[in-house]
Structure formats: C-alpha cells, structure tokens
Design an enzyme around this catalytic site. Structure first.
Site, PDB file in Angstrom:
ATOM      1  N   ALA A  20     -11.917  -2.877  -5.093  1.00  0.00           N
ATOM      2  CA  ALA A  20     -12.355  -1.531  -5.506  1.00  0.00           C
ATOM      3  C   ALA A  20     -12.863  -0.685  -4.341  1.00  0.00           C
ATOM      4  O   ALA A  20     -13.368   0.406  -4.557  1.00  0.00           O
ATOM      5  CB  ALA A  20     -13.440  -1.655  -6.582  1.00  0.00           C
ATOM      6  N   TYR A 158       6.509  -9.724  -2.812  1.00  0.00           N
ATOM      7  CA  TYR A 158       5.596  -8.837  -3.563  1.00  0.00           C
ATOM      8  C   TYR A 158       6.082  -8.728  -5.016  1.00  0.00           C
ATOM      9  O   TYR A 158       5.289  -8.869  -5.956  1.00  0.00           O
ATOM     10  CB  TYR A 158       5.584  -7.457  -2.883  1.00  0.00           C
ATOM     11  CG  TYR A 158       4.730  -6.410  -3.566  1.00  0.00           C
ATOM     12  CD1 TYR A 158       3.358  -6.349  -3.341  1.00  0.00           C
ATOM     13  CD2 TYR A 158       5.305  -5.466  -4.436  1.00  0.00           C
ATOM     14  CE1 TYR A 158       2.577  -5.373  -3.954  1.00  0.00           C
ATOM     15  CE2 TYR A 158       4.533  -4.498  -5.050  1.00  0.00           C
ATOM     16  CZ  TYR A 158       3.167  -4.453  -4.810  1.00  0.00           C
ATOM     17  OH  TYR A 158       2.398  -3.489  -5.430  1.00  0.00           O
ATOM     18  N   ILE A 191       2.103   5.409  -5.931  1.00  0.00           N
ATOM     19  CA  ILE A 191       0.813   6.102  -6.039  1.00  0.00           C
ATOM     20  C   ILE A 191       0.314   6.397  -4.619  1.00  0.00           C
ATOM     21  O   ILE A 191       0.484   5.576  -3.708  1.00  0.00           O
ATOM     22  CB  ILE A 191      -0.222   5.204  -6.787  1.00  0.00           C
ATOM     23  CG1 ILE A 191       0.346   4.693  -8.131  1.00  0.00           C
ATOM     24  CG2 ILE A 191      -1.543   5.943  -6.987  1.00  0.00           C
ATOM     25  CD1 ILE A 191       0.689   5.740  -9.162  1.00  0.00           C
TER      26      ILE A 191
HETATM   27  P1  NAP Z   1      -4.831  -0.160  -1.136  1.00  0.00           P
HETATM   28  O1  NAP Z   1      -5.159   1.283  -1.064  1.00  0.00           O
HETATM   29  O2  NAP Z   1      -4.192  -0.838   0.027  1.00  0.00           O
HETATM   30  O3  NAP Z   1      -6.165  -0.961  -1.556  1.00  0.00           O
HETATM   31  C1  NAP Z   1      -6.106  -2.334  -1.755  1.00  0.00           C
HETATM   32  C2  NAP Z   1      -7.447  -2.811  -2.238  1.00  0.00           C
HETATM   33  O4  NAP Z   1      -7.336  -4.219  -2.511  1.00  0.00           O
HETATM   34  C3  NAP Z   1      -8.546  -2.632  -1.200  1.00  0.00           C
HETATM   35  O5  NAP Z   1      -9.730  -2.209  -1.844  1.00  0.00           O
HETATM   36  C4  NAP Z   1      -8.712  -4.050  -0.630  1.00  0.00           C
HETATM   37  O6  NAP Z   1     -10.042  -4.327  -0.243  1.00  0.00           O
HETATM   38  C5  NAP Z   1      -8.380  -4.888  -1.845  1.00  0.00           C
HETATM   39  N1  NAP Z   1      -7.983  -6.265  -1.514  1.00  0.00           N
HETATM   40  C6  NAP Z   1      -6.828  -6.715  -0.985  1.00  0.00           C
HETATM   41  N2  NAP Z   1      -6.860  -8.051  -0.848  1.00  0.00           N
HETATM   42  C7  NAP Z   1      -8.071  -8.455  -1.312  1.00  0.00           C
HETATM   43  C8  NAP Z   1      -8.715  -9.712  -1.447  1.00  0.00           C
HETATM   44  N3  NAP Z   1      -8.122 -10.859  -1.061  1.00  0.00           N
HETATM   45  N4  NAP Z   1      -9.957  -9.755  -1.979  1.00  0.00           N
HETATM   46  C9  NAP Z   1     -10.580  -8.619  -2.380  1.00  0.00           C
HETATM   47  N5  NAP Z   1     -10.034  -7.390  -2.268  1.00  0.00           N
HETATM   48  C10 NAP Z   1      -8.798  -7.321  -1.743  1.00  0.00           C
HETATM   49  O7  NAP Z   1      -3.836  -0.462  -2.343  1.00  0.00           O
HETATM   50  P2  NAP Z   1      -3.651   0.286  -3.763  1.00  0.00           P
HETATM   51  O8  NAP Z   1      -2.450   1.123  -3.666  1.00  0.00           O
HETATM   52  O9  NAP Z   1      -4.916   0.835  -4.222  1.00  0.00           O
HETATM   53  O10 NAP Z   1      -3.249  -0.988  -4.646  1.00  0.00           O
HETATM   54  C11 NAP Z   1      -4.073  -1.510  -5.683  1.00  0.00           C
HETATM   55  C12 NAP Z   1      -3.194  -2.360  -6.592  1.00  0.00           C
HETATM   56  O11 NAP Z   1      -2.151  -1.543  -7.145  1.00  0.00           O
HETATM   57  C13 NAP Z   1      -2.471  -3.492  -5.859  1.00  0.00           C
HETATM   58  O12 NAP Z   1      -2.450  -4.637  -6.683  1.00  0.00           O
HETATM   59  C14 NAP Z   1      -1.068  -2.963  -5.675  1.00  0.00           C
HETATM   60  O13 NAP Z   1      -0.114  -3.981  -5.556  1.00  0.00           O
HETATM   61  C15 NAP Z   1      -0.903  -2.143  -6.947  1.00  0.00           C
HETATM   62  N6  NAP Z   1       0.140  -1.118  -6.860  1.00  0.00           N
HETATM   63  C16 NAP Z   1       0.022  -0.065  -5.986  1.00  0.00           C
HETATM   64  C17 NAP Z   1       1.050   0.877  -5.957  1.00  0.00           C
HETATM   65  C18 NAP Z   1       1.012   2.058  -5.036  1.00  0.00           C
HETATM   66  O14 NAP Z   1       2.029   2.791  -4.952  1.00  0.00           O
HETATM   67  N7  NAP Z   1      -0.073   2.334  -4.334  1.00  0.00           N
HETATM   68  C19 NAP Z   1       2.176   0.741  -6.783  1.00  0.00           C
HETATM   69  C20 NAP Z   1       2.239  -0.334  -7.642  1.00  0.00           C
HETATM   70  C21 NAP Z   1       1.212  -1.256  -7.688  1.00  0.00           C
HETATM   71  P3  NAP Z   1     -10.582  -4.335   1.277  1.00  0.00           P
HETATM   72  O15 NAP Z   1      -9.995  -3.138   1.972  1.00  0.00           O
HETATM   73  O16 NAP Z   1     -12.076  -4.254   1.103  1.00  0.00           O
HETATM   74  O17 NAP Z   1     -10.146  -5.633   1.897  1.00  0.00           O
END
Ligand code: NAP
Length: 249
Positions: A20, A158, A191
């Site tokens: 988060a 992924y 996103i």
């Molecule tokens: P993001 O901006 O890269 O943020 C990822 C978040 O996950 C960060 O807060 C990070 O925390 C945390 N994280 C990663 N590995 C972790 C771990 N081992 N333990 C605790 N926290 C962890 O990515 P996002 O786009 O918000 O993605 C969030 C979710 O949505 C993911 O599951 C992703 O696969 C999914 N998603 C995203 C998209 C898109 O287009 N953005 C599309 C489909 C699905 P820290 O930085 O503190 O390490």
C-alpha cells in the site's frame, strides 16, 4: 434499523492492504480510510511513501512486511489483531512485474515472481483467514490482472501468477463460502502507476488506441470498485476486470 446498524458497522471495518505504499494499494488505503475504515497499510521498500500515507489520514496505520516471507506476514497479522482484535477485509494487492522472453527466464527469476505475486497471497490469506473463519465473516479481494485472463507475450511468468491468483479466488470462494467469507479478484487493465513506467508516451498512446474508453485507468478506478465489493454481500468467486473495455471476454 438493521440497515442503519449495518452501515455503521461498515465504517468500523478493519482492512489489511498489502503493497500500500505506492500505486493501486496506496489509493485503496486512502479511499477506504477516507470512508472511515480502519486500514493497515503494508509496505516493504518504500518507507518514506508509507510514512507520508500514514500522515494523510488518522485511520491509516502502516506496517513493514515483505509479504513474500511468512514470518513477516505473521508479525503483521499479529500486530493488526493486537491493535484491532479482528480483520474484516484482506486485500492482496502487493505485486511486481517483469518483461522478458519466456526462454530467457531463469529459475531465480521464476522463484522471485512466484514468491512476490502468488505465494504472498497464499501465505497472507492463510494467516488472516483463521480469524475470519472463527468470526464467520470476511471479505478477501485479490488484485490479479487481465494478463491472468488472456495471457501476455513476454510477461508469461507474471501472467501465470495472476492466473494462479484467479484460481485461488474461485477455489476459496467455494471452500470459504459456508463460513460467510467472500473471495473475489479484481483484474485491472493498464493503470497509471510506477509499474508502467517502462512504457514511453508513444507506447501509451498506442495502448490508449486499443481501449474503447480511450484512456488508461487511474488508481481511483480500481479503489472505487474495491470499496463497492467490500460493501456488497452476495458477490463471490468472481474475476471482475476493470479495463476500459480493453479486454472483453
Ligand atoms: P506499483 O506502483 O509498482 O506498486 C507496487 C506495490 O507493491 C508497492 O507498494 C510495493 O511496496 C508493493 N510490493 C511489492 N512487492 C512487495 C512485497 N514482497 N511485500 C510488500 N509489498 C510489496 O504497482 P501497482 O501498479 O500499484 O500494482 C499493484 C497490483 O496491481 C499488483 O499486484 C499488480 O500486479 C496489479 N496490476 C497492476 C496493473 C497496472 O497497470 N498498474 C495492471 C494489472 C494488475 P514497496 O515499494 O514498499 O516495496
């Protein structure tokens, strides 16, 4: 009268959001906290962002846990239960992505992706669900991806993790339904977050041209649907894709 009580209880709900500190998870935490939910916002590496999130809303508590490690998940769940005595909602959002040819993926990279995206959800759910089963109440939302539904070239590992998340969602909806625990997936399209920093403006424009609603998604698009899903009472085992019409199955 019963309806009023339910509404009041909603705002007292305790929600654990993994990953988060940034992106989608951060928006979910803020949206729910602004509605009065008590939110535990998990983070791993982005400590400064997590601290700034906590400062934004008194309903947000932060906790550092790498959700790919069971001991750290156990500590986070223990902290949450000591503070709030219950967990009503778990949002398995933490995740990483990597683009690579399938033939180039090493065992180490496979392990890293599986641990961060799939094992994390398995492990966190196992640790949290015990409390939900005892209380015969709960809501689990897994953040998967359209790639889990339709696959993605050069993001096969992924996609495998996200398809796995969706399989877990459907199976747990059946297993935990009798305990009054709903389990659903949210499968975003593209996103606007750090995860898509790898695309340049031309590439983003090309993607927009493929999307019927002609824009990429915002984190609030996902957070609004999550809020709705928490408040709903009869949806379970579903993969709800929020993608502007990019993927219609
Ligand atoms: P993001 O901006 O890269 O943020 C990822 C978040 O996950 C960060 O807060 C990070 O925390 C945390 N994280 C990663 N590995 C972790 C771990 N081992 N333990 C605790 N926290 C962890 O990515 P996002 O786009 O918000 O993605 C969030 C979710 O949505 C993911 O599951 C992703 O696969 C999914 N998603 C995203 C998209 C898109 O287009 N953005 C599309 C489909 C699905 P820290 O930085 O503190 O390490």
């Amino acid at each position: 009268m019963e309806q009023i009580n339910n509404r009041m209880n909603n705002t007292e709900k305790v929600v654990l959001v993994t990953g988060a500190s940034r992106g989608i998870g951060r928006e979910i935490a803020k949206t729910l906290a602004n509605k009065g939910y008590k939110v535990i916002a998990d983070y791993n590496k982005s400590e400064e962002q997590a601290k700034s999130l906590k400062q934004e809303n008194e309903n947000i508590e932060i906790f550092k846990a790498d959700v790919s490690k069971r001991e750290e998940v156990q500590e986070m769940v223990k902290f949450t239960l000591e503070k709030y005595k219950k967990i009503d909602v778990l949002i398995n959002n933490a995740g990483i992505s990597e683009s690579k040819l399938f033939t180039d993926v090493t065992d180490k990279e496979w392990d890293k992706m599986i641990k961060n995206n799939l094992y994390s959800a398995f492990c966190t759910t196992q640790e949290v669900v015990k409390n939900m089963i005892t209380r015969k109440e709960g809501c689990i939302i897994n953040v998967s991806s359209v790639w889990g539904m339709i696959g993605s070239s050069c993001e096969s590992i992924y996609s495998i993790t996200k398809a796995g998340i969706d399989g877990m969602t459907k199976s747990l909806a059946k297993e935990l339904g009798p305990s009054n625990i709903r389990v659903n997936s949210i499968a975003p399209g593209i996103i606007d977050t750090d995860m898509n920093k790898c695309y340049n403006n031309d590439e983003i424009d090309d993607i927009k041209n493929e999307i019927p609603l002609e824009r990429i998604g915002k984190t609030i698009d996902i957070a609004k649907c999550i809020k709705w899903l928490i408040e709903d009472e009869y949806t379970t085992g579903q993969i709800i894709s929020i993608n502007g019409g990019w993927v219609i199955t």
